[in-house]
Every structure is written in C-alpha cells, then in structure tokens.
Design an enzyme around this catalytic site. Sequence first.
Site, PDB file in Angstrom:
ATOM      1  N   ASN A 103      40.535  36.118  38.448  1.00  0.00           N
ATOM      2  CA  ASN A 103      41.370  37.050  37.682  1.00  0.00           C
ATOM      3  C   ASN A 103      40.418  37.881  36.827  1.00  0.00           C
ATOM      4  O   ASN A 103      39.916  37.400  35.820  1.00  0.00           O
ATOM      5  CB  ASN A 103      42.346  36.234  36.807  1.00  0.00           C
ATOM      6  CG  ASN A 103      43.126  37.120  35.855  1.00  0.00           C
ATOM      7  OD1 ASN A 103      43.110  38.343  35.962  1.00  0.00           O
ATOM      8  ND2 ASN A 103      43.822  36.486  34.913  1.00  0.00           N
ATOM      9  N   TRP A 104      40.176  39.089  37.303  1.00  0.00           N
ATOM     10  CA  TRP A 104      39.181  39.921  36.608  1.00  0.00           C
ATOM     11  C   TRP A 104      39.686  40.440  35.266  1.00  0.00           C
ATOM     12  O   TRP A 104      38.920  40.971  34.476  1.00  0.00           O
ATOM     13  CB  TRP A 104      38.790  41.117  37.487  1.00  0.00           C
ATOM     14  CG  TRP A 104      37.974  40.763  38.701  1.00  0.00           C
ATOM     15  CD1 TRP A 104      37.640  39.506  39.148  1.00  0.00           C
ATOM     16  CD2 TRP A 104      37.361  41.687  39.616  1.00  0.00           C
ATOM     17  NE1 TRP A 104      36.873  39.592  40.284  1.00  0.00           N
ATOM     18  CE2 TRP A 104      36.683  40.919  40.607  1.00  0.00           C
ATOM     19  CE3 TRP A 104      37.337  43.075  39.715  1.00  0.00           C
ATOM     20  CZ2 TRP A 104      35.985  41.509  41.654  1.00  0.00           C
ATOM     21  CZ3 TRP A 104      36.644  43.662  40.770  1.00  0.00           C
ATOM     22  CH2 TRP A 104      35.974  42.885  41.719  1.00  0.00           C
ATOM     23  N   LYS A 105      40.992  40.354  35.045  1.00  0.00           N
ATOM     24  CA  LYS A 105      41.598  40.903  33.823  1.00  0.00           C
ATOM     25  C   LYS A 105      41.223  42.379  33.689  1.00  0.00           C
ATOM     26  O   LYS A 105      41.008  43.049  34.700  1.00  0.00           O
ATOM     27  CB  LYS A 105      41.223  40.055  32.604  1.00  0.00           C
ATOM     28  CG  LYS A 105      41.530  38.576  32.843  1.00  0.00           C
ATOM     29  CD  LYS A 105      41.516  37.734  31.610  1.00  0.00           C
ATOM     30  CE  LYS A 105      41.846  36.291  31.991  1.00  0.00           C
ATOM     31  NZ  LYS A 105      41.925  35.395  30.838  1.00  0.00           N
ATOM     32  N   HIS A 123      51.259  35.531  33.762  1.00  0.00           N
ATOM     33  CA  HIS A 123      50.046  35.092  33.056  1.00  0.00           C
ATOM     34  C   HIS A 123      50.334  35.038  31.554  1.00  0.00           C
ATOM     35  O   HIS A 123      51.090  35.863  31.038  1.00  0.00           O
ATOM     36  CB  HIS A 123      48.887  36.056  33.344  1.00  0.00           C
ATOM     37  CG  HIS A 123      47.577  35.529  32.837  1.00  0.00           C
ATOM     38  ND1 HIS A 123      47.203  35.631  31.516  1.00  0.00           N
ATOM     39  CD2 HIS A 123      46.572  34.862  33.460  1.00  0.00           C
ATOM     40  CE1 HIS A 123      46.026  35.048  31.354  1.00  0.00           C
ATOM     41  NE2 HIS A 123      45.614  34.578  32.528  1.00  0.00           N
ATOM     42  N   GLY A 162      38.960  33.160  35.148  1.00  0.00           N
ATOM     43  CA  GLY A 162      38.808  34.413  34.418  1.00  0.00           C
ATOM     44  C   GLY A 162      37.335  34.755  34.241  1.00  0.00           C
ATOM     45  O   GLY A 162      36.708  35.360  35.099  1.00  0.00           O
ATOM     46  N   GLY A 163      36.783  34.330  33.115  1.00  0.00           N
ATOM     47  CA  GLY A 163      35.405  34.687  32.761  1.00  0.00           C
ATOM     48  C   GLY A 163      34.395  34.448  33.873  1.00  0.00           C
ATOM     49  O   GLY A 163      33.552  35.310  34.160  1.00  0.00           O
ATOM     50  N   GLU A 191      47.904  26.820  33.359  1.00  0.00           N
ATOM     51  CA  GLU A 191      46.858  27.359  32.492  1.00  0.00           C
ATOM     52  C   GLU A 191      47.208  27.073  31.035  1.00  0.00           C
ATOM     53  O   GLU A 191      47.962  27.838  30.412  1.00  0.00           O
ATOM     54  CB  GLU A 191      46.741  28.875  32.687  1.00  0.00           C
ATOM     55  CG  GLU A 191      46.322  29.276  34.090  1.00  0.00           C
ATOM     56  CD  GLU A 191      45.629  30.633  34.080  1.00  0.00           C
ATOM     57  OE1 GLU A 191      44.502  30.705  34.565  1.00  0.00           O
ATOM     58  OE2 GLU A 191      46.214  31.610  33.563  1.00  0.00           O
ATOM     59  N   GLY A 209      39.735  31.324  28.208  1.00  0.00           N
ATOM     60  CA  GLY A 209      38.717  32.159  27.572  1.00  0.00           C
ATOM     61  C   GLY A 209      38.076  31.521  26.348  1.00  0.00           C
ATOM     62  O   GLY A 209      37.326  32.163  25.628  1.00  0.00           O
ATOM     63  N   SER A 228      38.979  28.228  31.439  1.00  0.00           N
ATOM     64  CA  SER A 228      37.555  27.908  31.301  1.00  0.00           C
ATOM     65  C   SER A 228      37.023  27.018  32.421  1.00  0.00           C
ATOM     66  O   SER A 228      36.183  26.142  32.195  1.00  0.00           O
ATOM     67  CB  SER A 228      37.272  27.280  29.926  1.00  0.00           C
ATOM     68  OG  SER A 228      37.614  28.181  28.891  1.00  0.00           O
ATOM     69  N   GLU A 277      48.745  35.990  29.092  1.00  0.00           N
ATOM     70  CA  GLU A 277      48.452  37.238  28.364  1.00  0.00           C
ATOM     71  C   GLU A 277      49.584  38.247  28.542  1.00  0.00           C
ATOM     72  O   GLU A 277      49.843  39.056  27.648  1.00  0.00           O
ATOM     73  CB  GLU A 277      47.088  37.794  28.824  1.00  0.00           C
ATOM     74  CG  GLU A 277      45.948  36.946  28.255  1.00  0.00           C
ATOM     75  CD  GLU A 277      44.678  36.915  29.079  1.00  0.00           C
ATOM     76  OE1 GLU A 277      44.490  37.770  29.948  1.00  0.00           O
ATOM     77  OE2 GLU A 277      43.869  35.990  28.846  1.00  0.00           O
TER      78      GLU A 277
HETATM   79  P1  PGA Z   1      39.235  31.838  31.814  1.00  0.00           P
HETATM   80  O1  PGA Z   1      40.623  32.587  32.183  1.00  0.00           O
HETATM   81  O2  PGA Z   1      38.701  31.251  33.075  1.00  0.00           O
HETATM   82  O3  PGA Z   1      38.364  32.936  31.255  1.00  0.00           O
HETATM   83  O4  PGA Z   1      39.576  30.799  30.801  1.00  0.00           O
HETATM   84  C1  PGA Z   1      41.528  32.016  33.075  1.00  0.00           C
HETATM   85  C2  PGA Z   1      42.744  32.882  33.187  1.00  0.00           C
HETATM   86  O5  PGA Z   1      43.191  33.454  32.189  1.00  0.00           O
HETATM   87  O6  PGA Z   1      43.309  33.031  34.291  1.00  0.00           O
END
Ligand code: PGA
Length: 253
Positions: A11-13, A99, A237-238, A171, A177, A216, A101
């Site tokens: 997930n590149w966000k 998600h 994500g990251g 999640e 993050g 994470s 967010e």
């Molecule tokens: P993260 O994000 O790996 O940076 O914790 C995961 C996500 O939000 O899908």
Amino acid sequence: MKQRRPLIAGNWKMNGSLAANQVLLTGLLDGVAQLATVACDVVVCVPFPYLAQAQASLQDSVIKWGAQDVSAQEVGAYTGEVAVSMLRDFGCGYAIVGHSERRSYHAEADALVAQKTLRVLEAGLTPIVCVGETLQERKAGLTEATVARQLNAVLAVLNTEQLAKIVLAYEPVWAIGTGITATPEMAQQVHAFLRTQLSGLNAQAAGQVAILYGGSMKPDNAAALLAMPDIDGGLIGGAALKAADFLGIVAAA
Ligand code: PGA
C-alpha cells in the site's frame, strides 16, 4: 504448505512520483525475476494517477496492481470519486476498502465500506477489506467487538459466493506506521477470531478467505507473523516503498 496461497500487498499510500515509481517498479520486477519461485501472490496498490504506469510496467509480470480506495457509486455526479469500472479499465485486480486512514480522516462508516466492497466484487475485482482497533479500543478490551462490528457490516451485504472472494486485512491502528508490530500471537488471536466470524456465514468460504496482517510488517518480522496458521499474508505500507524491503517480505512468504 498453507491451505491458502499467501498474498503480499503493498500500500503505497500518498507516496511516489513517475520517476520514483519507475525505480521501485523496476526494482520489484528485477527482484521477483531472481526468485526461484514466487510462492505468493504479489500486489502493489498505487495512487490513482499512477495506475496506468503500474499497468504498463507490470502487465507481463507476476506482480498485480490495484487501488487504495474506490467509490461506493457506479457512475455519475460524484466529484473527485473514482469508479470501480475505471479501475478495471486500467487492469486493476484489487482495491483496498476501509483502510483505517480512510475511516479516520474521511469519516468512512462501516456501511459505506460494505457498499464499496460490494461494488468491487460486482466488477470482478478483489476487495482487500481492512478492519482494526485503535489503541484506546484495545486498552478498553474492545478489540474483538470493534473488528466484529466492522466485519459484520460487510458480511451483511455479501452472499456466500461473494464471501469466498474477499481478502480481509487485520490492521491494528496502533501498529500502522508506528514501528510497533502486533506479536505473532496477538495477531493470530484476532485472525482466528475473524475466521470464526466468517464461519458464522459459511464455514467452507471462511476457509478460503485470505486474512492479511498489516501494521509495521518488515522483512525481519514477516516470517514469524506469516508462520501463524491464520495469517495468510501482509498489507505493507512503509516497507512497500523500498524494493529490497518489499522483496524481503515476499521472500519470507
Ligand atoms: P505500515 O502500513 O506497514 O507502514 O504500518 C500498513 C498499512 O497502513 O496498510
């Protein structure tokens, strides 16, 4: 050997640029080409403007691509929205829905997430449906109640055939993050709970649904998480923004 084929989804966000994406995509293509076997499905969920770039780069590879959100509407006067038919035009196989967010910054309610899930399924794409509790909810002992509420809103609109086609992602919001990962045991406990909830609708379909862990996940903790019986992959994500890190997780799967 797991009953369900693992899925590693990036997930590149809201990160990237044409130039940076090309470096990342090329790195991923080179990396998977060097693996003897790719024992999992690999997906990158990119920002909408870069879907064409992902399609052009990945169409002849084992890596699939998808979006990070989608409209609950099919077509029409919905300024700023992107319809699932548009995702299909660009060869998307997947769309993330719900998600945390989106839920927190855009006030997406459970019922809206359910409608989005349905649109994605109707279009023949795979929804990656996200659920997860906040730290406050976990501390209050509300983890299961929270994820059950989020999941049940989606289950309420699906038939058995559709249920078998979703991907679920657990999640925990406090792990996204933050560098803090749920322990494999903590995550497994919630994954097993989610699968029991799915079984309430249909036991056979519940056995087919991949439940990803997100929050994470990194190359150094992926193997332990992925070894748990109900953890069928990761939503990353990251660590999806660096080819070496993402490939490290793919290798762990
Ligand atoms: P993260 O994000 O790996 O940076 O914790 C995961 C996500 O939000 O899908």
